[in-house]
Design a protein around this motif. Structure first.
Motif, PDB file in Angstrom:
ATOM      1  N   ILE A 285      12.660  64.486  -2.008  1.00 12.80           N
ATOM      2  CA  ILE A 285      12.260  62.933  -1.608  1.00 12.80           C
ATOM      3  C   ILE A 285      10.872  62.104  -2.215  1.00 12.80           C
ATOM      4  CG2 ILE A 285      11.158  61.476   0.550  1.00 12.80           C
ATOM      5  CD1 ILE A 285      13.883  61.848   1.076  1.00 12.80           C
ATOM      6  N   GLY A 286       9.498  63.080  -2.338  1.00  9.35           N
ATOM      7  CA  GLY A 286       8.955  62.776  -3.763  1.00  9.35           C
ATOM      8  C   GLY A 286       9.706  62.237  -5.050  1.00  9.35           C
ATOM      9  N   LEU A 287      10.288  62.991  -5.514  1.00 12.61           N
ATOM     10  CA  LEU A 287      10.763  62.817  -6.793  1.00 12.61           C
ATOM     11  C   LEU A 287      11.163  61.696  -6.650  1.00 12.61           C
ATOM     12  CD1 LEU A 287      10.736  63.803  -9.905  1.00 12.61           C
ATOM     13  CD2 LEU A 287      12.869  65.601  -9.079  1.00 12.61           C
ATOM     14  N   MET A 288      12.332  61.959  -5.901  1.00 14.43           N
ATOM     15  CA  MET A 288      13.178  60.131  -6.158  1.00 14.43           C
ATOM     16  C   MET A 288      11.940  59.182  -5.465  1.00 14.43           C
ATOM     17  SD  MET A 288      16.237  61.329  -3.469  1.00 14.43           S
ATOM     18  CE  MET A 288      17.669  60.245  -4.412  1.00 14.43           C
TER      19      MET A 288
ATOM     20  N   SER B  24      16.875  67.718  10.079  1.00 17.21           N
ATOM     21  CA  SER B  24      17.996  68.762   9.555  1.00 17.21           C
ATOM     22  C   SER B  24      17.163  69.907   8.750  1.00 17.21           C
ATOM     23  CB  SER B  24      18.191  67.751   8.076  1.00 17.21           C
ATOM     24  OG  SER B  24      18.376  68.888   7.214  1.00 17.21           O
ATOM     25  N   SER B  25      15.789  70.122   8.776  1.00 17.52           N
ATOM     26  CA  SER B  25      15.445  71.653   8.349  1.00 17.52           C
ATOM     27  C   SER B  25      15.675  71.876   9.497  1.00 17.52           C
ATOM     28  CB  SER B  25      14.070  71.579   7.725  1.00 17.52           C
ATOM     29  OG  SER B  25      14.143  70.700   6.234  1.00 17.52           O
ATOM     30  N   LEU B  26      14.558  70.726  10.784  1.00 17.09           N
ATOM     31  CA  LEU B  26      14.658  71.981  11.922  1.00 17.09           C
ATOM     32  C   LEU B  26      16.021  72.677  12.380  1.00 17.09           C
ATOM     33  CD1 LEU B  26      12.496  69.321  14.275  1.00 17.09           C
ATOM     34  CD2 LEU B  26      11.730  71.600  13.117  1.00 17.09           C
ATOM     35  N   PHE B  27      17.278  71.756  11.700  1.00 19.85           N
ATOM     36  CA  PHE B  27      18.363  72.486  12.575  1.00 19.85           C
ATOM     37  C   PHE B  27      18.587  73.893  11.350  1.00 19.85           C
ATOM     38  CE2 PHE B  27      22.911  72.620  12.452  1.00 19.85           C
ATOM     39  CZ  PHE B  27      23.434  72.201  13.737  1.00 19.85           C
ATOM     40  N   GLU B  28      18.557  73.259  10.421  1.00 18.87           N
ATOM     41  CA  GLU B  28      19.275  74.412   9.948  1.00 18.87           C
ATOM     42  C   GLU B  28      18.186  75.965   9.345  1.00 18.87           C
ATOM     43  OE1 GLU B  28      18.602  74.580   4.324  1.00 18.87           O
ATOM     44  OE2 GLU B  28      18.784  72.955   5.388  1.00 18.87           O
ATOM     45  N   ALA B  29      16.801  75.262   9.773  1.00 15.08           N
ATOM     46  CA  ALA B  29      16.436  76.262  10.516  1.00 15.08           C
ATOM     47  C   ALA B  29      16.405  77.300  11.749  1.00 15.08           C
ATOM     48  CB  ALA B  29      14.374  76.417  10.225  1.00 15.08           C
ATOM     49  N   PHE B  30      16.772  76.271  12.989  1.00 12.89           N
ATOM     50  CA  PHE B  30      16.772  77.261  14.177  1.00 12.89           C
ATOM     51  C   PHE B  30      18.189  77.410  15.034  1.00 12.89           C
ATOM     52  CE2 PHE B  30      12.037  76.235  13.465  1.00 12.89           C
ATOM     53  CZ  PHE B  30      12.001  76.457  13.537  1.00 12.89           C
TER      54      PHE B  30
ATOM     55  N   MET C 256      14.204  62.419   8.622  1.00 13.43           N
ATOM     56  CA  MET C 256      15.470  62.476   8.653  1.00 13.43           C
ATOM     57  C   MET C 256      15.719  64.042   8.397  1.00 13.43           C
ATOM     58  SD  MET C 256      17.711  59.089   8.220  1.00 13.43           S
ATOM     59  CE  MET C 256      19.610  60.432   8.383  1.00 13.43           C
ATOM     60  N   MET C 257      14.306  64.168   7.332  1.00 13.54           N
ATOM     61  CA  MET C 257      14.711  65.351   6.418  1.00 13.54           C
ATOM     62  C   MET C 257      14.297  66.831   7.135  1.00 13.54           C
ATOM     63  SD  MET C 257      15.974  65.316   3.327  1.00 13.54           S
ATOM     64  CE  MET C 257      16.372  64.363   2.077  1.00 13.54           C
ATOM     65  N   LEU C 258      12.960  66.064   7.913  1.00 12.98           N
ATOM     66  CA  LEU C 258      12.258  67.305   8.594  1.00 12.98           C
ATOM     67  C   LEU C 258      13.423  67.331   9.735  1.00 12.98           C
ATOM     68  CD1 LEU C 258      10.094  68.456  10.468  1.00 12.98           C
ATOM     69  CD2 LEU C 258       9.393  66.078  11.334  1.00 12.98           C
TER      70      LEU C 258
ATOM     71  N   ILE D 175      10.230  80.452   8.677  1.00 16.60           N
ATOM     72  CA  ILE D 175       9.392  81.109   7.426  1.00 16.60           C
ATOM     73  C   ILE D 175      10.597  79.801   6.890  1.00 16.60           C
ATOM     74  CG2 ILE D 175       9.743  82.723   5.398  1.00 16.60           C
ATOM     75  CD1 ILE D 175       8.562  84.660   6.929  1.00 16.60           C
ATOM     76  N   ALA D 176      11.943  80.160   7.421  1.00 19.53           N
ATOM     77  CA  ALA D 176      12.995  79.030   6.332  1.00 19.53           C
ATOM     78  C   ALA D 176      12.726  77.793   6.840  1.00 19.53           C
ATOM     79  CB  ALA D 176      13.912  79.733   7.334  1.00 19.53           C
ATOM     80  N   PHE D 177      12.577  77.133   7.241  1.00 20.91           N
ATOM     81  CA  PHE D 177      11.865  75.659   7.630  1.00 20.91           C
ATOM     82  C   PHE D 177      10.567  75.662   6.639  1.00 20.91           C
ATOM     83  CE2 PHE D 177       8.934  73.135   9.898  1.00 20.91           C
ATOM     84  CZ  PHE D 177      10.237  72.080   9.867  1.00 20.91           C
ATOM     85  N   GLN D 178       9.586  75.937   6.919  1.00 17.01           N
ATOM     86  CA  GLN D 178       8.764  76.109   5.767  1.00 17.01           C
ATOM     87  C   GLN D 178       9.280  75.759   4.491  1.00 17.01           C
ATOM     88  OE1 GLN D 178       5.677  78.805   5.541  1.00 17.01           O
ATOM     89  NE2 GLN D 178       5.601  78.560   7.894  1.00 17.01           N
ATOM     90  N   HIS D 179      10.717  76.463   3.923  1.00 15.29           N
ATOM     91  CA  HIS D 179      10.895  76.537   2.689  1.00 15.29           C
ATOM     92  C   HIS D 179      12.028  75.010   2.733  1.00 15.29           C
ATOM     93  CE1 HIS D 179       9.901  80.602   0.643  1.00 15.29           C
ATOM     94  NE2 HIS D 179       9.962  80.727   2.064  1.00 15.29           N
ATOM     95  N   SER D 180      12.548  74.813   3.493  1.00 12.14           N
ATOM     96  CA  SER D 180      13.643  74.462   3.494  1.00 12.14           C
ATOM     97  C   SER D 180      12.815  72.455   3.264  1.00 12.14           C
ATOM     98  CB  SER D 180      14.561  74.156   5.092  1.00 12.14           C
ATOM     99  OG  SER D 180      15.246  72.875   5.122  1.00 12.14           O
ATOM    100  N   MET D 181      11.862  72.478   4.792  1.00  8.58           N
ATOM    101  CA  MET D 181      10.993  71.026   4.555  1.00  8.58           C
ATOM    102  C   MET D 181      10.273  71.307   3.655  1.00  8.58           C
ATOM    103  SD  MET D 181      10.936  68.684   6.382  1.00  8.58           S
ATOM    104  CE  MET D 181      10.297  67.640   6.067  1.00  8.58           C
TER     105      MET D 181
END
Length: 224
Positions: A85-88, A193-199, A189-191, A72-78
């Motif tokens: 990224i889309g907004l930028m 990062s999200s994997l690291f942040e979540a797991f 790269m963000m993907l 769930i944390a990965f889904q939210h982070s990603m």
């Protein structure tokens, strides 16, 4: 091997051509970090107490394994990273997006500076260690990705102005494709990062959680 060499060479050329813009954006980000750290000293006792109470609940959740599940944390982070990224990317396609991109980078630095500054200010070396394992690792990927997208977006916006409003030249489709491919690469790269942040990050944070008694003691001081 040849493709890797060409890819590396193209990146070097890109960075060299946009060197001044990269320096400017990086300095802007660092100014945000410094400003965020300075803001910590302007908080009143009630605000500090509220933040410490939030930290106390978060630390207890870490110790009791009651924080959000990794998936769930990965889904939210990603999801958050993809929205950013889309907004930028959209801002980079419009001339009016240039100042917004600059403000965005500054605010990102401000948030990081405030987070690290508050932890260090309140928890000293324990706070510094917790900030190091909880904030730094994933941002080693996130910050460069955001800076690269910001620089490329600003560069594309400037190119758009020159092409359409000044020189009235032909298509800029190749530059648009290059910009979009680069943004896609930064999303990867963000993907990561999200994997690291979540797991991985939660396990690192557990090893650096300050004693709950220390936070309770600080809250008691602010209540006096």
């Amino acid at each position: 091997m040849k493709r890797k060499s060409q890819w590396s060479q193209s990146i070097q050329v890109h960075v060299q051509n946009q060197k001044s813009l990269y320096i400017f954006i990086t300095v802007l980000f660092m100014m945000g970090v410094i400003f965020g750290a300075v803001i910590v000293n302007t908080l009143d006792p009630a605000q500090k107490e509220g933040l410490l109470n939030y930290l106390s609940y978060f630390f207890q959740g870490l110790e009791q394994n009651s924080i959000a599940e990794s998936e769930i944390a990965f889904q939210h982070s990603m999801g958050d990273h993809l929205k950013t990224i889309g907004l930028m990317w959209i801002l980079g396609l419009s001339v009016i997006g240039i100042p917004v991109l600059l403000v965005f980078i500054f605010l990102k630095g401000l948030v990081i500076g405030f987070t690290v500054g508050f932890l260090v200010n309140q928890l000293s070396w324990k706070g510094l260690w917790f900030a190091f394992v909880s904030v730094v690792p994933q941002n080693l990927l996130v910050i460069p990705a955001l800076i690269i997208v910001a620089v490329s977006g600003i560069n594309f916006s400037i190119l758009l102005v020159r092409n359409r409003l000044i020189h009235h030249r032909g298509t800029i489709y190749p530059q648009f494709v290059s910009f979009s491919i680069l943004v896609t690469g930064m999303a990867v790269m963000m993907l990561l990062s999200s994997l690291f942040e979540a797991f991985i990050s939660p396990h690192l944070m557990k090893t650096a959680v300050p004693p709950v008694g220390l936070i309770s003691h600080l809250c008691h001081l602010y209540l006096k």
